[in-house]
Every structure is written in structure tokens, then in C-alpha cells.
Enzyme design. Structure first.
Site, PDB file in Angstrom:
ATOM      1  N   LYS A   1       0.870  -1.191   0.000  1.00  0.00           N
ATOM      2  CA  LYS A   1       0.000   0.000   0.000  1.00  0.00           C
ATOM      3  C   LYS A   1       0.900   1.232   0.000  1.00  0.00           C
ATOM      4  O   LYS A   1       1.383   1.665   1.037  1.00  0.00           O
ATOM      5  CB  LYS A   1      -0.857  -0.033   1.272  1.00  0.00           C
ATOM      6  CG  LYS A   1      -2.200   0.665   1.257  1.00  0.00           C
ATOM      7  CD  LYS A   1      -2.242   2.048   0.708  1.00  0.00           C
ATOM      8  CE  LYS A   1      -2.361   3.110   1.762  1.00  0.00           C
ATOM      9  NZ  LYS A   1      -1.872   4.427   1.317  1.00  0.00           N
TER      10      LYS A   1
ATOM     11  N   GLU B   1       8.370   1.222  11.505  1.00  0.00           N
ATOM     12  CA  GLU B   1       9.474   2.162  11.231  1.00  0.00           C
ATOM     13  C   GLU B   1       8.866   3.555  11.226  1.00  0.00           C
ATOM     14  O   GLU B   1       8.146   3.910  10.285  1.00  0.00           O
ATOM     15  CB  GLU B   1      10.059   1.891   9.829  1.00  0.00           C
ATOM     16  CG  GLU B   1      10.723   0.557   9.668  1.00  0.00           C
ATOM     17  CD  GLU B   1      12.114   0.539  10.256  1.00  0.00           C
ATOM     18  OE1 GLU B   1      12.561   1.564  10.803  1.00  0.00           O
ATOM     19  OE2 GLU B   1      12.747  -0.509  10.176  1.00  0.00           O
TER      20      GLU B   1
ATOM     21  N   CYS C   1      13.224  10.276   7.668  1.00  0.00           N
ATOM     22  CA  CYS C   1      12.790   9.866   9.012  1.00  0.00           C
ATOM     23  C   CYS C   1      13.950   9.925  10.004  1.00  0.00           C
ATOM     24  O   CYS C   1      13.763  10.264  11.159  1.00  0.00           O
ATOM     25  CB  CYS C   1      12.240   8.453   8.949  1.00  0.00           C
ATOM     26  SG  CYS C   1      13.328   7.343   8.058  1.00  0.00           S
TER      27      CYS C   1
ATOM     28  N   GLU D   1       8.893  16.234  15.239  1.00  0.00           N
ATOM     29  CA  GLU D   1       9.466  15.999  13.921  1.00  0.00           C
ATOM     30  C   GLU D   1       8.856  16.981  12.919  1.00  0.00           C
ATOM     31  O   GLU D   1       7.641  17.059  12.795  1.00  0.00           O
ATOM     32  CB  GLU D   1       9.149  14.562  13.481  1.00  0.00           C
ATOM     33  CG  GLU D   1       9.736  14.200  12.138  1.00  0.00           C
ATOM     34  CD  GLU D   1       9.285  12.818  11.663  1.00  0.00           C
ATOM     35  OE1 GLU D   1       8.096  12.470  11.833  1.00  0.00           O
ATOM     36  OE2 GLU D   1      10.130  12.095  11.120  1.00  0.00           O
TER      37      GLU D   1
HETATM   38  P1  NAD Z   1       1.629   8.531   7.397  1.00  0.00           P
HETATM   39  O1  NAD Z   1       1.645   7.791   8.674  1.00  0.00           O
HETATM   40  O2  NAD Z   1       0.676   9.638   7.227  1.00  0.00           O
HETATM   41  O3  NAD Z   1       1.338   7.522   6.182  1.00  0.00           O
HETATM   42  C1  NAD Z   1       2.129   6.390   5.935  1.00  0.00           C
HETATM   43  C2  NAD Z   1       1.291   5.356   5.215  1.00  0.00           C
HETATM   44  O4  NAD Z   1       0.243   4.935   6.085  1.00  0.00           O
HETATM   45  C3  NAD Z   1       0.631   5.870   3.943  1.00  0.00           C
HETATM   46  O5  NAD Z   1       0.623   4.858   2.974  1.00  0.00           O
HETATM   47  C4  NAD Z   1      -0.790   6.171   4.418  1.00  0.00           C
HETATM   48  O6  NAD Z   1      -1.736   6.098   3.390  1.00  0.00           O
HETATM   49  C5  NAD Z   1      -0.998   5.042   5.417  1.00  0.00           C
HETATM   50  N1  NAD Z   1      -2.045   5.311   6.413  1.00  0.00           N
HETATM   51  C6  NAD Z   1      -2.492   6.512   6.867  1.00  0.00           C
HETATM   52  N2  NAD Z   1      -3.494   6.326   7.771  1.00  0.00           N
HETATM   53  C7  NAD Z   1      -3.658   4.989   7.909  1.00  0.00           C
HETATM   54  C8  NAD Z   1      -4.487   4.167   8.715  1.00  0.00           C
HETATM   55  N3  NAD Z   1      -5.400   4.675   9.552  1.00  0.00           N
HETATM   56  N4  NAD Z   1      -4.365   2.812   8.626  1.00  0.00           N
HETATM   57  C9  NAD Z   1      -3.445   2.271   7.793  1.00  0.00           C
HETATM   58  N5  NAD Z   1      -2.628   2.993   6.996  1.00  0.00           N
HETATM   59  C10 NAD Z   1      -2.727   4.340   7.052  1.00  0.00           C
HETATM   60  O7  NAD Z   1       3.115   9.011   7.148  1.00  0.00           O
HETATM   61  P2  NAD Z   1       3.661   9.843   5.902  1.00  0.00           P
HETATM   62  O8  NAD Z   1       3.228  11.259   6.084  1.00  0.00           O
HETATM   63  O9  NAD Z   1       3.340   9.157   4.618  1.00  0.00           O
HETATM   64  O10 NAD Z   1       5.229   9.704   6.106  1.00  0.00           O
HETATM   65  C11 NAD Z   1       5.951  10.520   6.941  1.00  0.00           C
HETATM   66  C12 NAD Z   1       6.279   9.797   8.219  1.00  0.00           C
HETATM   67  O11 NAD Z   1       6.929   8.570   7.926  1.00  0.00           O
HETATM   68  C13 NAD Z   1       7.258  10.586   9.049  1.00  0.00           C
HETATM   69  O12 NAD Z   1       6.886  10.542  10.400  1.00  0.00           O
HETATM   70  C14 NAD Z   1       8.572   9.846   8.833  1.00  0.00           C
HETATM   71  O13 NAD Z   1       9.496  10.016   9.850  1.00  0.00           O
HETATM   72  C15 NAD Z   1       8.112   8.438   8.695  1.00  0.00           C
HETATM   73  N6  NAD Z   1       9.114   7.617   7.980  1.00  0.00           N
HETATM   74  C16 NAD Z   1       9.808   6.680   8.687  1.00  0.00           C
HETATM   75  C17 NAD Z   1      10.783   5.922   8.045  1.00  0.00           C
HETATM   76  C18 NAD Z   1      11.584   4.886   8.800  1.00  0.00           C
HETATM   77  O14 NAD Z   1      12.245   4.068   8.171  1.00  0.00           O
HETATM   78  N7  NAD Z   1      11.561   4.881  10.104  1.00  0.00           N
HETATM   79  C19 NAD Z   1      11.031   6.112   6.691  1.00  0.00           C
HETATM   80  C20 NAD Z   1      10.299   7.063   6.005  1.00  0.00           C
HETATM   81  C21 NAD Z   1       9.321   7.819   6.674  1.00  0.00           C
END
Ligand code: NAD
Length: 489
Positions: free
Chosen positions: A185, A260, A294, A393
Site C-alpha cells: 500500500k 518504522e 525519518c 518531527e
Molecule cells: P503517514 O503515517 O501519514 O502515512 C504512511 C502510510 O500509512 C501511507 O501509505 C498512508 O496512506 C498510510 N495510512 C495513513 N493512515 C492509515 C491508517 N489509519 N491505517 C493504515 N494505513 C494508514 O506518514 P507519511 O506522512 O506518509 O510519512 C511521513 C512519516 O513517515 C514521518 O513521520 C517519517 O518520519 C516516517 N518515515 C519513517 C521511516 C523509517 O524508516 N523509520 C522512513 C520514512 C518515513
């Protein structure tokens, strides 16, 4: 040069399938703010179909298919995927840049990492065959035991938008190597290259249903996947807020999760450093990928005796960062991924000002660009540890700065966060680096650098940055279940 965005459907059971409710989401180029295409939006109905396809891929052909195939067979497919991505690298890199705004040179580097990651897990898949039936030595001769490693089953892989295809690959490659069937997804903000992976899977004849790709809204497609009764594991990369929802859904069916999450990483710079080198890593550690990393080391903790000189050079380096259309040669900073994220970053900057911090450099939209969600590289001083800018963040090119006098103080400041993903220490004193590395509460510590990431080494966080590890052998293990077989002889 602009590049046409392929029009795709959902990728289910080895082929393209229109979403059952025919929903689509527009793609907005963050550089031009124009709509340049759209992606399909899966709903709960599509998730159901994809999960069924994945489940039958595991057991089709009476046990001769994916989950029961040898690691060597799975490795062949992973290598074929890597080879196809290599052929398509120039196009994929451009699509990534147009979709999420990162400089083209960075998208190209991502594609190299994607290829390397598929190849690496092909090797590990082959290695799994030799590890099967590993004997265990027991204290009694009347019993014999051995261990089998089995794929966990159907896995949901939910990824963010900052490294769209690379974050997907960190999950897809080990999951497939382990023999799982997966539903990927991607983020609704950047799904284009993940969908192209579907076309690659078609071209290499990956058995139908082994990988399904379902873009869609998080609360719809993502939530349906997380709570689906026939999904055996969820691997999630994204924000801590969403992780809580995913854990809650997973808990209802006692499903394992790998998380993550976000970060607020420190970079601790001691007084004995080569200042220019340390400045270069500080810039890289916070402003790479337009600051949307991240593990970004977005809190600079610098020894007070060099702070003035350090900040002076930091500003000079920042002035030379080329901010432009990310497709342009030499671009080092492109736009933030979306208007929503841009506004969040700008709010952080204005809240920091409101709380009494000083914007030493940047803080605005660059004046030479008329369109796009651009934010100048921003350096914030006069920060206190209670300010939002220190604690939360940002996920944009914003660095906040504090000084220290003693090593103990530096470590205390570095660990003064709910997060624990990446951290860095910069010093010529090896013993000090070892000491500080041990004391930093992070899943990754970089010494005299920041951010280098290799698919052979484990990646993951502590505290609010999540748990479980991706990459390396740890990444493969997270998609395997260990079974003991004990025989009375
Ligand atoms: P997000 O949590 O908004 O979304 C991530 C994914 O989750 C997307 O595909 C989104 O559609 C999905 N999602 C959203 N709501 C959901 C729900 N209720 N149930 C299931 N899935 C859902 O995060 P983002 O804005 O896409 O990404 C930024 C965040 O990701 C930052 O906090 C960043 O630090 C983190 N990140 C972490 C890593 C790592 O390896 N630790 C790597 C990249 C990004």
C-alpha cells in the site's frame, strides 16, 4: 524535461484491475502545483480481492507454489525484478522526482539502492535453503530436533511518500525472499513508481498474487488492510500517529507488526572536528531529500567553543544550496511533497519564532521560484528544550541548534526526545565516539557522518521511532516464522 505519467490501475493477482468503486486520486506535481495524472484508489472491497489473491498464491498448485518454492526459485524472480528496474532506471528516477519532488540525482541514487536491495535479498533467499532443517543440539540422546523457517504468510506492507519505491523495496524484497505473498500500500501522495513495480512484475512473470499493489487513502485502503482477518503481518513505515492506529487494529487479531516511524535525530559535534567536514555532514543529515528523512539529524548539538564559527560556515554552505526544479542539473533542494506538508513545515517555523527562537537562516519560500512547495533550508537558534521545534518531527529542511559544554550535557540533550531512530556523533577522538555511540538511545548511530544506509545493515528505531528491524538478515527474519520439529528416536 517533463515525463508522461503512465495511467495505471490496481495491480491484483498478476494483472491490472480497475478499483471496484472506480475511485481515483489526482497526482499533483509539487514543483509546478499542476495535476499531472491520477492513481487508482483502492477501497475495502479491493483489499478483500487482493488478500484472497495473495492467500491463494501461497498455496496454489498443491504446495508447489510460492511459499513452498525453494529460495533459489524465489531468488531468480528477485534478480529478474532487479534487472528490469535497472533497464528502466532513467524513467523511474524521473517519475519519482516529478511525483515527490526530490532532486533527480537523489532519485537516481534511490533506484540504485532499490536494485541493490532486490539483488541482496535474492542472495539471502538462496542462503535460506541451506539453513532449513538446521539441527539443534539437545541434552538427551533420545530426542532429535531441527528448525524450519517458514514464511509468515500474507503480509501488508504500508509505506510513506519520502522514498516511495525504496521504502517499498525494503519490505517487498525480504518479504518475497522469505516466501510471503504481499499487498503493498503506497502513499496516496506518491504511488507512481510503486505502480511501475507492478508492470515489472508482469514482465518477469512473477506468479500471480505474490505481489499486489493497492494505492489508496490511508484511512480507507490502509485501515482495511491493517484490520483484514486474513493478513498475517503488517510492516508499516510512516508516522507515529498512524502507527498507533495500526497497532490497535493488529492487536484485535494478535498480528505481528514491524514499525518504522518518525525521528528527531541529534548530531553531536565536538570541539576537535574539522569544521568544514562536520558542516557538510550536518547539511546532508538534515537537508537531504528536502529534509524529509525519518532519520534526519535535525537537532544540531554543537560544542560552545566552536559554535560561532560553525554556524557562520553552516550559513555560508546553506547559501550555496541550489534550490530549483528538482529535474534541473545540480539541484540540491526541491519542493516539499504536497501543499499540506508545506504548510505544516511553515507552521513549525512560525511557531518557533512565536516561542522566541531566532531564524538564523532561511525560513521562507525562496523568492526566485514562483510556483511549487519550496522551503528554504532553515537554521534556528536560541532554542529551548521545551519548544515545539526541539521536540517534534518537522519533516522538512529545518535544523534547530543548541550548544553544550560537557560530554554528559551533550548526551543528555541528544537523548532528550521521545524518538530514537538515527543519531550522529562527530569527533576526532575515537574513544569518545565509542562512548557516545553506546549512550545514544537510537537504532542507528553514525560516527563522523550522517545518514549513510546500506541494505546489509539493520535499520529501525527505539522509543517512539518504532520497533523491529528492516534490512540485513534482520529484515528477512521479520517475514519468517520459526518452527521446531522434535522427534523421539
Ligand atoms: P503517514 O503515517 O501519514 O502515512 C504512511 C502510510 O500509512 C501511507 O501509505 C498512508 O496512506 C498510510 N495510512 C495513513 N493512515 C492509515 C491508517 N489509519 N491505517 C493504515 N494505513 C494508514 O506518514 P507519511 O506522512 O506518509 O510519512 C511521513 C512519516 O513517515 C514521518 O513521520 C517519517 O518520519 C516516517 N518515515 C519513517 C521511516 C523509517 O524508516 N523509520 C522512513 C520514512 C518515513
Amino acid at each position: 524535461m517533463a515525463i508522461p505519467i503512465p495511467s495505471r490501475q490496481l495491480f491484483i493477482n498478476g494483472d491490472w484491475a480497475e478499483p471496484l468503486l472506480k475511485k481515483r486520486i489526482p497526482i499533483i506535481n509539487p514543483t509546478t502545483e499542476e495535476i499531472i495524472g491520477d492513481i487508482p484508489a483502492a477501497t475495502a472491497e479491493d483489499v478483500d480481492v487482493a488478500v484472497q489473491a495473495a492467500r491463494s498464491a501461497l498455496t496454489r498448485n498443491k504446495g508447489k507454489d510460492w511459499a513452498f518454492a525453494s529460495g533459489a526459485v524465489r531468488a531468480k524472480y528477485l534478480r529478474a525484478i532487479a534487472a528490469k528496474i535497472k533497464e528502466r532506471k532513467p524513467v523511474l528516477a524521473k517519475l519519482e522526482t516529478v511525483d515527490c519532488g526530490k532532486p533527480l540525482s537523489e532519485s537516481e541514487a534511490d533506484m540504485d539502492d532499490v536494485i541493490g536491495c532486490f539483488e541482496y535479498y535474492a542472495d539471502l533467499a538462496e542462503g535460506l535453503d541451506a539453513k532449513q532443517k538446521a539441527p539443534i543440539s539437545l541434552p538427551m540422546k533420545t530426542f532429535k530436533s531441527y528448525v524450519i523457517r517458514e514464511p509468515i504468510g500474507v503480509v501488508a506492507l504500508i509505506v510513506p511518500w519520502n522514498y516511495p519505491l525504496l521504502m517499498a523495496t525494503w519490505k517487498v524484497a525480504p518479504a518475497l525472499a522469505a516466501g510471503c505473498a504481499a499487498i503493498l500500500k503506497p502513499s496516496e501522495l506518491a504511488s507512481v513508481t510503486c505502480l511501475e513495480l507492478g508492470e515489472v512484475c508482469r514482465e518477469v512473470d512473477l506468479p500471480a498474487g505474490v505481489l499486489n499493489i493497492l494505492p489508496g487513502l490511508g484511512p480507507e485502503a490502509g485501515a482495511s488492510l491493517a484490520s483484514h482477518p486474513h493478513v498475517d503481518k503488517i510492516s508499516f513505515t510512516g508516522s507515529t500517529v498512524t502507527a498507533v492506529k495500526i497497532m490497535t487494529a493488529a492487536a484485535q487479531r494478535v498480528k505481528p507488526v514491524t514499525l518504522e516511524l518518525g525521528g528527531k535525530g541529534p548530531i553531536v559535534v565536538f570541539e576537535d572536528v574539522d569544521i568544514d567536514k562536520a558542516v557538510e555532514w550536518t547539511i546532508f543529515g538534515c537537508f537531504y531529500t528536502n529534509g524529509q528523512i525519518c532519520s534526519a539529524t535535525s537537532r544540531l548539538i554543537v560544542h560552545e567553543s566552536i559554535a560561532a564559527e560553525f554556524l557562520d560556515r553552516l550559513v555560508k554552505w546553506s547559501e550555496n544550496i541550489k534550490i530549483s526544479d528538482p529535474l534541473e542539473e545540480g539541484c540540491k533542494l526541491g519542493p516539499i511533497v504536497s501543499r499540506g506538508q508545506y504548510e505544516k513545515v511553515m507552521n513549525f517555523i512560525s511557531n518557533a519564532k512565536g516561542e522566541g527562537a531566532t531564524i538564523l537562516y532561511g525560513g521562507n519560500r525562496p523568492k526566485h521560484l514562483k510556483k511549487g512547495f519550496f522551503v528554504e533550508p532553515t537554521i534556528i537558534t536560541d532554542v529551548t528544550t521545551s519548544m515545539q521545534i526541539w521536540r517534534e518531527e518537522v519533516f522538512g529542511p529545518v535544523l534547530c541548534v543548541k550548544t553544550f559544554t560537557t560530554e554528559e550535557e551533550a548526551i543528555e540533550l541528544a537523548n532528550d526526545t521521545h524518538y530514537g531512530l538515527g543519531g550522529a556523533v562527530v569527533s576526532k577522538d575515537r574513544e569518545r565516539c565509542d562512548r557516545v555511540s553506546k549512550l545514544l538511545q537510537n537504532g542507528a548511530v553514525w560516527v563522523n557522518c550522517s545518514q549513510p544506509c546500506f541494505c546489509q545493515a539493520p535499520f529501525g528505531g527505539t522509543k517512539w521511532s518504532g520497533f523491529g528491524r528492516e534490512l540485513g538478515e534482520w529484515g528477512l527474519e521479520s517475514y519468517l516464522s520459526v518452527k521446531q520439529v522434535t522427534e523421539y528416536v
